[in-house]
Design a protein around this motif. Sequence first.
Motif, PDB file in Angstrom:
ATOM      1  N   THR A 152      -3.192   2.278   2.590  1.00  0.00           N
ATOM      2  CA  THR A 152      -1.828   2.816   2.591  1.00  0.00           C
ATOM      3  C   THR A 152      -1.237   2.641   1.192  1.00  0.00           C
ATOM      4  O   THR A 152      -1.946   2.253   0.247  1.00  0.00           O
ATOM      5  CB  THR A 152      -0.936   2.096   3.624  1.00  0.00           C
ATOM      6  OG1 THR A 152      -0.798   0.720   3.250  1.00  0.00           O
ATOM      7  CG2 THR A 152      -1.530   2.181   5.025  1.00  0.00           C
ATOM      8  N   SER A 153       0.056   2.864   1.074  1.00  0.00           N
ATOM      9  CA  SER A 153       0.716   2.731  -0.218  1.00  0.00           C
ATOM     10  C   SER A 153       0.874   1.275  -0.645  1.00  0.00           C
ATOM     11  O   SER A 153       1.128   0.997  -1.818  1.00  0.00           O
ATOM     12  CB  SER A 153       2.091   3.410  -0.186  1.00  0.00           C
ATOM     13  OG  SER A 153       2.903   2.822   0.822  1.00  0.00           O
ATOM     14  N   TYR A 154       0.755   0.323   0.301  1.00  0.00           N
ATOM     15  CA  TYR A 154       0.886  -1.095  -0.022  1.00  0.00           C
ATOM     16  C   TYR A 154      -0.335  -1.911   0.375  1.00  0.00           C
ATOM     17  O   TYR A 154      -0.473  -3.067  -0.054  1.00  0.00           O
ATOM     18  CB  TYR A 154       2.125  -1.695   0.662  1.00  0.00           C
ATOM     19  CG  TYR A 154       2.183  -1.423   2.143  1.00  0.00           C
ATOM     20  CD1 TYR A 154       1.466  -2.191   3.047  1.00  0.00           C
ATOM     21  CD2 TYR A 154       2.949  -0.384   2.652  1.00  0.00           C
ATOM     22  CE1 TYR A 154       1.512  -1.939   4.406  1.00  0.00           C
ATOM     23  CE2 TYR A 154       3.000  -0.125   4.001  1.00  0.00           C
ATOM     24  CZ  TYR A 154       2.281  -0.895   4.876  1.00  0.00           C
ATOM     25  OH  TYR A 154       2.321  -0.622   6.226  1.00  0.00           O
ATOM     26  N   VAL A 162     -15.302  -0.947  10.593  1.00  0.00           N
ATOM     27  CA  VAL A 162     -14.749  -0.340   9.391  1.00  0.00           C
ATOM     28  C   VAL A 162     -13.854   0.834   9.769  1.00  0.00           C
ATOM     29  O   VAL A 162     -14.233   1.687  10.581  1.00  0.00           O
ATOM     30  CB  VAL A 162     -15.878   0.140   8.454  1.00  0.00           C
ATOM     31  CG1 VAL A 162     -15.301   0.870   7.245  1.00  0.00           C
ATOM     32  CG2 VAL A 162     -16.733  -1.044   8.026  1.00  0.00           C
ATOM     33  N   ILE A 163     -12.656   0.867   9.206  1.00  0.00           N
ATOM     34  CA  ILE A 163     -11.742   1.980   9.457  1.00  0.00           C
ATOM     35  C   ILE A 163     -11.967   3.042   8.385  1.00  0.00           C
ATOM     36  O   ILE A 163     -11.821   2.761   7.189  1.00  0.00           O
ATOM     37  CB  ILE A 163     -10.274   1.488   9.425  1.00  0.00           C
ATOM     38  CG1 ILE A 163     -10.035   0.503  10.578  1.00  0.00           C
ATOM     39  CG2 ILE A 163      -9.308   2.661   9.505  1.00  0.00           C
ATOM     40  CD1 ILE A 163      -8.621  -0.009  10.650  1.00  0.00           C
ATOM     41  N   PRO A 164     -12.358   4.240   8.756  1.00  0.00           N
ATOM     42  CA  PRO A 164     -12.591   5.297   7.754  1.00  0.00           C
ATOM     43  C   PRO A 164     -11.300   5.678   7.042  1.00  0.00           C
ATOM     44  O   PRO A 164     -10.207   5.605   7.619  1.00  0.00           O
ATOM     45  CB  PRO A 164     -13.149   6.452   8.591  1.00  0.00           C
ATOM     46  CG  PRO A 164     -12.656   6.207   9.978  1.00  0.00           C
ATOM     47  CD  PRO A 164     -12.579   4.723  10.136  1.00  0.00           C
ATOM     48  N   ASP A 165     -11.448   6.062   5.782  1.00  0.00           N
ATOM     49  CA  ASP A 165     -10.275   6.446   5.000  1.00  0.00           C
ATOM     50  C   ASP A 165      -9.673   7.742   5.520  1.00  0.00           C
ATOM     51  O   ASP A 165     -10.393   8.691   5.832  1.00  0.00           O
ATOM     52  CB  ASP A 165     -10.657   6.622   3.528  1.00  0.00           C
ATOM     53  CG  ASP A 165     -11.017   5.300   2.883  1.00  0.00           C
ATOM     54  OD1 ASP A 165     -10.491   4.266   3.326  1.00  0.00           O
ATOM     55  OD2 ASP A 165     -11.837   5.305   1.936  1.00  0.00           O
ATOM     56  N   ASN A 166      -8.339   7.770   5.605  1.00  0.00           N
ATOM     57  CA  ASN A 166      -7.675   9.027   5.923  1.00  0.00           C
ATOM     58  C   ASN A 166      -7.353   9.745   4.612  1.00  0.00           C
ATOM     59  O   ASN A 166      -7.451   9.180   3.515  1.00  0.00           O
ATOM     60  CB  ASN A 166      -6.382   8.775   6.727  1.00  0.00           C
ATOM     61  CG  ASN A 166      -5.441   7.816   6.015  1.00  0.00           C
ATOM     62  OD1 ASN A 166      -4.952   8.118   4.921  1.00  0.00           O
ATOM     63  ND2 ASN A 166      -5.193   6.646   6.623  1.00  0.00           N
ATOM     64  N   GLU A 167      -6.991  10.986   4.722  1.00  0.00           N
ATOM     65  CA  GLU A 167      -6.812  11.811   3.523  1.00  0.00           C
ATOM     66  C   GLU A 167      -5.697  11.264   2.631  1.00  0.00           C
ATOM     67  O   GLU A 167      -5.860  11.162   1.406  1.00  0.00           O
ATOM     68  CB  GLU A 167      -6.497  13.254   3.931  1.00  0.00           C
ATOM     69  CG  GLU A 167      -6.372  14.199   2.738  1.00  0.00           C
ATOM     70  CD  GLU A 167      -6.145  15.642   3.167  1.00  0.00           C
ATOM     71  OE1 GLU A 167      -5.949  16.497   2.298  1.00  0.00           O
ATOM     72  OE2 GLU A 167      -6.163  15.904   4.403  1.00  0.00           O
ATOM     73  N   ARG A 168      -4.575  10.891   3.236  1.00  0.00           N
ATOM     74  CA  ARG A 168      -3.449  10.394   2.446  1.00  0.00           C
ATOM     75  C   ARG A 168      -3.807   9.082   1.751  1.00  0.00           C
ATOM     76  O   ARG A 168      -3.520   8.892   0.569  1.00  0.00           O
ATOM     77  CB  ARG A 168      -2.225  10.202   3.340  1.00  0.00           C
ATOM     78  CG  ARG A 168      -0.993   9.700   2.589  1.00  0.00           C
ATOM     79  CD  ARG A 168       0.217   9.655   3.508  1.00  0.00           C
ATOM     80  NE  ARG A 168       1.402   9.152   2.809  1.00  0.00           N
ATOM     81  CZ  ARG A 168       1.717   7.877   2.714  1.00  0.00           C
ATOM     82  NH1 ARG A 168       0.944   6.942   3.296  1.00  0.00           N
ATOM     83  NH2 ARG A 168       2.809   7.492   2.051  1.00  0.00           N
ATOM     84  N   ALA A 212      -7.142   6.979  -4.999  1.00  0.00           N
ATOM     85  CA  ALA A 212      -7.734   7.719  -6.114  1.00  0.00           C
ATOM     86  C   ALA A 212      -6.758   7.806  -7.287  1.00  0.00           C
ATOM     87  O   ALA A 212      -7.148   7.645  -8.452  1.00  0.00           O
ATOM     88  CB  ALA A 212      -8.152   9.113  -5.655  1.00  0.00           C
ATOM     89  N   ALA A 213      -5.487   8.036  -6.991  1.00  0.00           N
ATOM     90  CA  ALA A 213      -4.490   8.094  -8.060  1.00  0.00           C
ATOM     91  C   ALA A 213      -4.329   6.726  -8.722  1.00  0.00           C
ATOM     92  O   ALA A 213      -4.172   6.633  -9.951  1.00  0.00           O
ATOM     93  CB  ALA A 213      -3.155   8.581  -7.496  1.00  0.00           C
ATOM     94  N   PHE A 214      -4.389   5.672  -7.929  1.00  0.00           N
ATOM     95  CA  PHE A 214      -4.274   4.315  -8.470  1.00  0.00           C
ATOM     96  C   PHE A 214      -5.455   3.998  -9.381  1.00  0.00           C
ATOM     97  O   PHE A 214      -5.284   3.423 -10.469  1.00  0.00           O
ATOM     98  CB  PHE A 214      -4.211   3.324  -7.302  1.00  0.00           C
ATOM     99  CG  PHE A 214      -4.029   1.898  -7.702  1.00  0.00           C
ATOM    100  CD1 PHE A 214      -2.767   1.388  -7.971  1.00  0.00           C
ATOM    101  CD2 PHE A 214      -5.122   1.034  -7.811  1.00  0.00           C
ATOM    102  CE1 PHE A 214      -2.595   0.061  -8.339  1.00  0.00           C
ATOM    103  CE2 PHE A 214      -4.955  -0.289  -8.177  1.00  0.00           C
ATOM    104  CZ  PHE A 214      -3.687  -0.779  -8.433  1.00  0.00           C
ATOM    105  N   ILE A 215      -6.645   4.369  -8.948  1.00  0.00           N
ATOM    106  CA  ILE A 215      -7.842   4.150  -9.777  1.00  0.00           C
ATOM    107  C   ILE A 215      -7.761   4.936 -11.068  1.00  0.00           C
ATOM    108  O   ILE A 215      -8.106   4.445 -12.161  1.00  0.00           O
ATOM    109  CB  ILE A 215      -9.119   4.522  -8.974  1.00  0.00           C
ATOM    110  CG1 ILE A 215      -9.300   3.552  -7.790  1.00  0.00           C
ATOM    111  CG2 ILE A 215     -10.348   4.499  -9.883  1.00  0.00           C
ATOM    112  CD1 ILE A 215     -10.445   3.928  -6.865  1.00  0.00           C
ATOM    113  N   GLY A 216      -7.264   6.165 -10.961  1.00  0.00           N
ATOM    114  CA  GLY A 216      -7.126   6.998 -12.164  1.00  0.00           C
ATOM    115  C   GLY A 216      -6.159   6.398 -13.169  1.00  0.00           C
ATOM    116  O   GLY A 216      -6.352   6.534 -14.389  1.00  0.00           O
TER     117      GLY A 216
END
Length: 345
Positions: A236-238, A325-331, A337-341
């Motif tokens: 999530t965002s946090y 394991v909980i699979p990643d959702n699109e959001r 990905a933006a954080f890694i970038g």
Amino acid sequence: MEDFEEFEEFINYVYNDPYDYPARRYLRDASNPMECYNDVEFQQRFRFRKDTMVNTILPLTGILANENSRGLPIPPIIQLLVAMRFYATGNFQIDCGDRHKLSQAVACKIIARSRALALHVGQYVKFPPVNELAANKRKMFQIAGFPGAIGAIDCTHISIKNPDRERGEVFRNRKGNFSINVQLVCGPQMEIYDVVARWPGSVHDSRIFANSRCYMMFEEGTISGILLGDSGYAQTSYMYTPVINPRTQPEERYNRAHISTRNIIERVNGVLKRRFACLSRTLQNRLHNIPNIIVACVVLHNISITTNQELPSELIMAEEIPVAVIPDNERGSLIRAAFIGRHFT
């Protein structure tokens, strides 16, 4: 005058001759650990120094000394030491009671008063105030270069006996043992910020988090920062989780920083279960008393951090219970990905 000089000479002889008149020995009370153990021996057995035990922990119990000796009351410090001995060793209650000539029933009642310590969870187990979050993030960043993190989250299982036939299977975890699934959130100094100790072992980590006060605080924005969790939580965002199958170098760097920083919660689990060995064994207590015992140990853990008690010599590695394991959702994938970038390219 001569008689006075002879008397003075005799007095000097009496008090200065160590062979004929040895110093009087102090007899220690073998039933009182405060007297029969020195500081090092006492801390090895009860996990705290004597001054901390008397000045910090004893007032939290609310146990008051009786004004008279009617009914042969147990001194408050002895009651505390019986409970602390149980926390530190996990021995049977009858053994903890025998050391102070108390019956198993009395030792059971004393340990059941763990609720008195657990009630102080709001005072000792809490997130740092807003003005300290920046310093907290710097300390987390210094571990492995993960920006914005204020803590790490994980669940650990505390083994218990089978409660009963009706509810037993609810407490059976993925390894087939009966347990309480305890959620912990910790900071960079191994201090515990949040604890949830009421869910059966069969409940998934993500469900415990979704129903916790910690979740609501992050959702409402009361706390600003990032929690580091494993793949058993949703991104999530946090809440930031590792990339399951990293394909690029930035993703690999992100995973290394994430795993190294989040390792602090694994150390907390090991220190907690070594310092209070009752949590690493199968608790035989009544089910309604077990959460109080767990929370009391967490409160004592934070007190040990703030009072600089020595760490146990040997740490216990917390048993790993496999988590779905909980699979990643699109959001969530886009947020990560933006954080890694921004930070790992």
